[in-house]
Write an enzyme that holds these catalytic residues in place. Structure first.
Site, PDB file in Angstrom:
ATOM      1  N   ASP A  50      -7.371  -7.470   4.486  1.00 25.38           N
ATOM      2  CA  ASP A  50      -6.634  -8.399   3.617  1.00 25.38           C
ATOM      3  C   ASP A  50      -6.213  -9.684   4.339  1.00 25.38           C
ATOM      4  O   ASP A  50      -5.601 -10.564   3.739  1.00 25.38           O
ATOM      5  CB  ASP A  50      -5.404  -7.701   3.023  1.00 25.38           C
ATOM      6  CG  ASP A  50      -5.823  -6.600   2.045  1.00 25.38           C
ATOM      7  OD1 ASP A  50      -6.913  -6.705   1.457  1.00 25.38           O
ATOM      8  OD2 ASP A  50      -5.064  -5.632   1.888  1.00 25.38           O
ATOM      9  N   SER A  86     -13.713   2.060   2.567  1.00 26.01           N
ATOM     10  CA  SER A  86     -12.623   1.761   1.636  1.00 26.01           C
ATOM     11  C   SER A  86     -11.558   2.841   1.673  1.00 26.01           C
ATOM     12  O   SER A  86     -11.822   4.003   1.352  1.00 26.01           O
ATOM     13  CB  SER A  86     -13.177   1.623   0.210  1.00 26.01           C
ATOM     14  OG  SER A  86     -12.108   1.685  -0.715  1.00 26.01           O
ATOM     15  N   SER A  98       0.837  -1.216   0.000  1.00 26.10           N
ATOM     16  CA  SER A  98       0.000   0.000   0.000  1.00 26.10           C
ATOM     17  C   SER A  98       0.867   1.260   0.000  1.00 26.10           C
ATOM     18  O   SER A  98       0.591   2.221  -0.722  1.00 26.10           O
ATOM     19  CB  SER A  98      -0.849   0.051   1.274  1.00 26.10           C
ATOM     20  OG  SER A  98      -1.954  -0.763   1.166  1.00 26.10           O
ATOM     21  N   LYS A 121     -12.802  -8.361  -3.764  1.00 20.30           N
ATOM     22  CA  LYS A 121     -11.334  -8.310  -3.800  1.00 20.30           C
ATOM     23  C   LYS A 121     -10.819  -9.021  -5.064  1.00 20.30           C
ATOM     24  O   LYS A 121     -11.585  -9.306  -5.966  1.00 20.30           O
ATOM     25  CB  LYS A 121     -10.768  -8.921  -2.523  1.00 20.30           C
ATOM     26  CG  LYS A 121     -11.113  -8.110  -1.277  1.00 20.30           C
ATOM     27  CD  LYS A 121     -10.511  -6.731  -1.341  1.00 20.30           C
ATOM     28  CE  LYS A 121     -10.959  -5.864  -0.191  1.00 20.30           C
ATOM     29  NZ  LYS A 121     -10.583  -4.460  -0.372  1.00 20.30           N
ATOM     30  N   GLY A 170      -5.637  -3.203  -7.794  1.00 16.60           N
ATOM     31  CA  GLY A 170      -6.839  -2.457  -7.426  1.00 16.60           C
ATOM     32  C   GLY A 170      -6.512  -1.087  -6.850  1.00 16.60           C
ATOM     33  O   GLY A 170      -7.230  -0.110  -7.087  1.00 16.60           O
ATOM     34  N   ARG A 206     -14.028  -5.962 -10.821  1.00 19.07           N
ATOM     35  CA  ARG A 206     -14.060  -5.193  -9.565  1.00 19.07           C
ATOM     36  C   ARG A 206     -14.593  -3.778  -9.840  1.00 19.07           C
ATOM     37  O   ARG A 206     -14.126  -3.105 -10.745  1.00 19.07           O
ATOM     38  CB  ARG A 206     -12.655  -5.150  -8.955  1.00 19.07           C
ATOM     39  CG  ARG A 206     -12.128  -6.552  -8.677  1.00 19.07           C
ATOM     40  CD  ARG A 206     -10.772  -6.531  -8.032  1.00 19.07           C
ATOM     41  NE  ARG A 206     -10.810  -5.901  -6.728  1.00 19.07           N
ATOM     42  CZ  ARG A 206      -9.726  -5.562  -6.048  1.00 19.07           C
ATOM     43  NH1 ARG A 206      -8.532  -5.785  -6.557  1.00 19.07           N
ATOM     44  NH2 ARG A 206      -9.836  -4.997  -4.876  1.00 19.07           N
ATOM     45  N   ARG A 231     -13.476 -13.471  -1.991  1.00 17.20           N
ATOM     46  CA  ARG A 231     -12.735 -14.187  -0.935  1.00 17.20           C
ATOM     47  C   ARG A 231     -13.645 -14.884   0.070  1.00 17.20           C
ATOM     48  O   ARG A 231     -13.171 -15.758   0.803  1.00 17.20           O
ATOM     49  CB  ARG A 231     -11.770 -13.229  -0.222  1.00 17.20           C
ATOM     50  CG  ARG A 231     -10.584 -12.869  -1.096  1.00 17.20           C
ATOM     51  CD  ARG A 231      -9.506 -12.115  -0.345  1.00 17.20           C
ATOM     52  NE  ARG A 231      -8.427 -11.768  -1.271  1.00 17.20           N
ATOM     53  CZ  ARG A 231      -7.667 -10.689  -1.165  1.00 17.20           C
ATOM     54  NH1 ARG A 231      -7.852  -9.848  -0.165  1.00 17.20           N
ATOM     55  NH2 ARG A 231      -6.709 -10.457  -2.045  1.00 17.20           N
TER      56      ARG A 231
HETATM   57  C1  S3P Z   1      -5.808  -0.886   0.047  1.00 14.78           C
HETATM   58  C2  S3P Z   1      -7.017  -0.834   0.643  1.00 14.78           C
HETATM   59  C3  S3P Z   1      -7.880  -2.019   0.792  1.00 14.78           C
HETATM   60  C4  S3P Z   1      -7.098  -3.305   0.638  1.00 14.78           C
HETATM   61  C5  S3P Z   1      -6.187  -3.286  -0.534  1.00 14.78           C
HETATM   62  C6  S3P Z   1      -5.210  -2.132  -0.441  1.00 14.78           C
HETATM   63  C7  S3P Z   1      -5.056   0.370  -0.098  1.00 14.78           C
HETATM   64  O1  S3P Z   1      -8.886  -1.965  -0.190  1.00 14.78           O
HETATM   65  O2  S3P Z   1      -7.964  -4.406   0.545  1.00 14.78           O
HETATM   66  O3  S3P Z   1      -5.459  -4.491  -0.609  1.00 14.78           O
HETATM   67  O4  S3P Z   1      -3.849   0.335  -0.408  1.00 14.78           O
HETATM   68  O5  S3P Z   1      -5.651   1.444   0.103  1.00 14.78           O
HETATM   69  P1  S3P Z   1     -10.248  -1.123   0.077  1.00 14.78           P
HETATM   70  O6  S3P Z   1      -9.850   0.212   0.495  1.00 14.78           O
HETATM   71  O7  S3P Z   1     -11.008  -1.071  -1.204  1.00 14.78           O
HETATM   72  O8  S3P Z   1     -10.944  -1.911   1.129  1.00 14.78           O
END
Ligand code: S3P
Length: 434
Positions: free
Chosen positions: A321, A170, A24, A348, A97, A126, A352
């Site tokens: 996660d 999110s 992240s 995801k 994502g 997604r 999941r």
């Molecule tokens: C993430 C936020 C999460 C997480 C993803 C990474 C991020 O997703 O599941 O692996 O880096 O901001 P969401 O914010 O959509 O829940």
């Protein structure tokens, strides 16, 4: 090519382990560096498929990327206002994502620019409407397949700040709106329903972007430029969680995890595991050290018997996660483990909830899906084993590997290569501790 790898029951995990760099934070470091006029050095940038997609994307926007022998990445950014020569491009985010949802925040604020973001089969199922909606409200034009899915086209505009209440918990959506907010006239306020990872806010602080947090409300104002020259990425607590789960489950294990990010918004899994009676010694509540604005520390983990627990909705974003690992711990625990309020898991890299329920049931678990989570019951004995399909999802592949080590008969993981999305050296590092 899909690889099948067997993970047989194994002896204890022992030793000292340093997790890979945080995924992240690496995405955010590359994006913020690309939005900076001056060169930025990123130390300990994650080398994985997802984070390579982010470097490719910022290069397509005109940023220069140099890798030095010390593992550092030098980003020569283009500034907040990306050059429009780079417009019209098709950007391939692969499986990432976070890139799919954060990058549009920046692109939306480039008047006259138009970009289409697309990716692999998983990314195409997604939803992006969650970021399309606030960006439209701010003045950008966006188009998505069936109004909801990639390919996702963003036409930049002079944005105006909005007040936005997140309809889904999110961090990715929050981050997209905050990034667009840096380019929007007036103030942009995002309110979250419950706390989610705050790496974007911390990156904004490093880049001297003025913003105010008041409880769950964050307000950011338009800025002319970012001031960033050096970012150091800590170890990834989500990647480490797979090794930690193996150490908790495989009898006789004792692993010391070093230089791991202990940002409270990321360590929900560790608190849940502690509640299940896992032995984790470390500064989970108040880490004493910081590495470049992010809390870091050490965790000392040992195996032991577990008991069931209930995971409530407000804990979900803090462990999002790692919830499949909670299912695996639950299958080995005495009693019932319930996860609620986690419908986001269906969106995801794979569904999941379906994946973990079908996957662990095939290994002998007593587990059932609910619309927003799962319930798993155990009597404290290990799973039998069998075959699990990663379904192209890196975290499902790593879950299968851990399940195999902890099982009585071993697990064949179909599609183990998916782990390279976030953790290319996972199998190697796991086996090195055995
Ligand atoms: C993430 C936020 C999460 C997480 C993803 C990474 C991020 O997703 O599941 O692996 O880096 O901001 P969401 O914010 O959509 O829940």
């Amino acid at each position: 090519m899909t690889s099948s790898v067997r993970f047989d029951p194994a002896g204890p995990l022992r030793g000292t382990y340093t997790p890979p760099p945080d995924k992240s934070i690496s995405h955010r470091a590359a994006l913020f560096a690309a939005m900076t006029d001056e060169p930025v050095t990123v130390e300990n940038y994650l080398d994985s498929e997802d984070t390579r997609s982010t470097l490719d994307a910022v290069m397509a926007l005109g940023a220069g990327i140099e890798h030095d022998p010390g593992g550092r990445v030098l980003v020569r950014g283009v500034g907040l206002h990306a050059p429009l020569e780079a417009t019209g491009g098709l950007m391939n985010v692969g499986n990432a994502g976070t890139l799919m949802r954060l990058l549009p925040g920046w692109l939306a604020g480039q008047p006259g620019g138009v970009w289409t973001l697309d990716g692999d089969e998983s990314i195409r199922r997604r939803p992006v409407d969650r970021v399309a909606e606030p960006l439209k409200q701010m003045g950008a034009s966006v188009e998505a397949r069936e109004g909801r899915f990639p390919p996702f086209t963003v036409r930049g505009a002079n944005l105006t700040g909005i007040e936005y209440d997140l309809p889904v918990p999110s961090a990715q959506v929050k981050s997209c709106v905050l990034i667009a907010g840096m380019l929007a006239s007036g103030a942009t306020t995002v309110t979250e329903g419950s706390m989610s990872r705050d790496h974007t806010e911390r990156m904004m602080r490093r880049a001297r972007v003025p913003f105010v947090r008041d409880g769950l409300r964050i307000t950011v104002a338009q800025v002319d430029e970012l001031e960033l020259d050096h970012v150091v990425v800590p170890g990834d607590p989500s990647s480490a969680a797979f090794i930690v789960a193996a150490a908790i489950l495989v009898g006789g294990s004792r692993v010391v995890v070093e230089d791991v990010g202990l940002n409270w918004t990321r360590t929900g899994f560790y608190r849940i595991a502690e509640r299940m009676r896992a032995v984790i010694v470390g500064e989970l509540e108040e880490p004493g050290a910081e590495l470049d604005g992010e809390p870091v520390g050490e965790l000392d983990v040992a195996s032991g018997p577990l008991e069931g627990t209930v995971v409530e909705p407000e804990e979900v974003p803090l462990a999002i996660d790692e919830l499949t690992l909670v299912a695996l711990l639950g299958a080995h625990a005495e009693g019932e483990t319930v996860v609620r309020g986690a419908e986001e898991l269906r969106l995801k890299e794979s569904d999941r909830i379906e994946g973990v329920v079908d996957g662990l049931r095939a290994l002998g678990a007593d587990i059932e899906a609910t619309p927003d989570g799962f319930t798993v019951r155990g009597d404290g004995s290990p799973l039998r084993g069998g075959t699990i399909d990663a379904r192209g999802d890196h975290r499902m592949a790593m879950l299968g590997a851990v399940a195999g080590l902890a099982s009585t008969e071993g697990v064949e993981v179909v599609g183990m290569d998916a782990a390279a999305v976030s953790y290319p050296r996972f199998e190697h590092e796991l086996r090195a501790l055995l």
